[in-house]
Design a protein around this motif. Sequence first.
Motif, PDB file in Angstrom:
ATOM      1  N   ALA A 246      32.675  26.154  41.655  1.00 42.68           N
ATOM      2  CA  ALA A 246      32.292  27.284  42.502  1.00 42.68           C
ATOM      3  C   ALA A 246      31.240  26.838  43.522  1.00 42.68           C
ATOM      4  N   GLY A 247      30.312  25.990  43.104  1.00 42.81           N
ATOM      5  CA  GLY A 247      29.282  25.505  44.025  1.00 42.81           C
ATOM      6  C   GLY A 247      29.899  24.734  45.178  1.00 42.81           C
TER       7      GLY A 247
ATOM      8  N   GLY B 294      49.871  26.113  42.488  1.00 48.74           N
ATOM      9  CA  GLY B 294      49.862  27.490  42.998  1.00 48.74           C
ATOM     10  C   GLY B 294      50.102  28.523  41.911  1.00 48.74           C
ATOM     11  N   THR B 295      50.065  28.101  40.655  1.00 49.54           N
ATOM     12  CA  THR B 295      50.360  29.014  39.545  1.00 49.54           C
ATOM     13  C   THR B 295      49.138  29.830  39.159  1.00 49.54           C
ATOM     14  N   THR B 296      47.978  29.205  39.200  1.00 46.37           N
ATOM     15  CA  THR B 296      46.768  29.876  38.702  1.00 46.37           C
ATOM     16  C   THR B 296      45.765  30.082  39.825  1.00 46.37           C
ATOM     17  N   PHE B 297      45.409  31.351  40.031  1.00 45.38           N
ATOM     18  CA  PHE B 297      44.403  31.711  41.029  1.00 45.38           C
ATOM     19  C   PHE B 297      43.049  31.744  40.351  1.00 45.38           C
ATOM     20  N   SER B 298      42.020  31.263  41.055  1.00 43.96           N
ATOM     21  CA  SER B 298      40.663  31.310  40.493  1.00 43.96           C
ATOM     22  C   SER B 298      39.823  32.353  41.223  1.00 43.96           C
TER      23      SER B 298
ATOM     24  N   ALA C 289      45.410  42.894  46.129  1.00 42.92           N
ATOM     25  CA  ALA C 289      44.898  43.242  47.463  1.00 42.92           C
ATOM     26  C   ALA C 289      43.368  43.208  47.514  1.00 42.92           C
ATOM     27  N   GLY C 290      42.717  43.384  46.355  1.00 41.86           N
ATOM     28  CA  GLY C 290      41.256  43.488  46.365  1.00 41.86           C
ATOM     29  C   GLY C 290      40.500  42.169  46.334  1.00 41.86           C
ATOM     30  N   ILE C 291      41.209  41.043  46.295  1.00 46.48           N
ATOM     31  CA  ILE C 291      40.487  39.778  46.076  1.00 46.48           C
ATOM     32  C   ILE C 291      39.570  39.375  47.233  1.00 46.48           C
ATOM     33  N   PHE C 292      39.817  39.930  48.422  1.00 45.61           N
ATOM     34  CA  PHE C 292      38.985  39.523  49.577  1.00 45.61           C
ATOM     35  C   PHE C 292      37.793  40.449  49.795  1.00 45.61           C
TER      36      PHE C 292
END
Length: 325
Positions: free
Chosen positions: A120-121, A243-247, A321-324
């Motif tokens: 994340a950093g 592209g299978t797992t979104f973080s 839709a809410g990820i941004f």
Amino acid sequence: MAVYTSLGAEQLAALIATFDVGVLVSAKGIAEGVSNSNWLIDTTGADGRGARFILTMYEQRTEVADLPFFLGLLDHLSAKGCPVPATIHDRQGQAYQLIEGKAVALIEFLPGVSVSKPTAGQAEAVGAALARVHLAAADFASARANGMGPASWQELLGACGEAGLASIDPALAAIVDQSLPETVAAWPSDLPSGVIHADLFPDNVLMLGDEVTGLIDFYFACTDMFAYDIAVTHAAWCFDASGTTFSPELSRALLAGYRSVRMLSAAEQAALPLLARGAALRFLATRAYDWLNTPGDALVTRKDPMAFARRLQFYADPANAGIFA
Ligand SMILES: Nc1ncnc2c1ncn2[C@@H]1O[C@H](COP(=O)(O)OP(=O)(O)OP(=O)(O)O)[C@@H](O)[C@H]1O
Ligand SMILES: N[C@@H](CCO)C(=O)O
């Protein structure tokens, strides 16, 4: 192995002698990269204390006519303090030369490594570095149209054809049909724009720990919407390679890093889900086209188009839709 053209020791020594960088000590071909030939160059240095550079020979994918834009941009951003390699000009002041009809440029070597599993950093630092590039290029005088915009996705995916897409994966044509027409039809043209990198994948960022030490490979840079560049970087950094797992953690960090330097307008914010579908379509299109048109015995490893079809499906799902926000 990304050294498509062999340059003899004498040729390299003569080339290096046209720069004020001392005498050639060694030249090693660099295996990474697919578009151009790259060498790691060591010289005695202008001051005799040794110096290191990258020598790039531009192969078919880079138009020589675009080099003044790309190389001028590197110099502009570097002068503004962005972690971007400056070009080394030869004694005549030229940023590139032609050898046997191919352009070559000597650029500053930057330390750091490309991360394969960002933290994340690191994502936060990349978001901030991207925003700094957007701001620093505001007074860069040249412009370049984005050759990889919506019309090119339609052209490339059209050239693949239903049968071609089906040969990659039976579900691919339907995935494209679900998103391509509506994304192209809704594509905005009135969002804040300027110079964007347009290909800021992890392999184009050099890092030491959480610090961005190099942003490289500006050979898709162009004038387009800043928020689209965020979408490209989001697609490149916030999923596993397949592209299978979104973080969600990387996504939050990347966006927070960007916003810590440049605020998004309400219109940019609202457009991000659409722009992310566009970003996924852009890399799906080039990967699918290359998948079908790269000979099996080519030196280049083909990249998996489905990795971006999965991202496209993720971005197209209303549940995400809410990820941004
Ligand atoms: N300025 C630099 N400083 C240090 N290393 C660099 C620099 N430029 C390039 N490299 C190294 O050379 C490798 C290949 O460079 P680059 O990614 O630009 O090649 P390419 O063939 O143009 O790229 P692509 O595969 O994205 O089309 C990089 O992965 C990096 O290791
Ligand atoms: N970054 C691109 C390749 C170079 O544009 C991809 O991963 O498909």
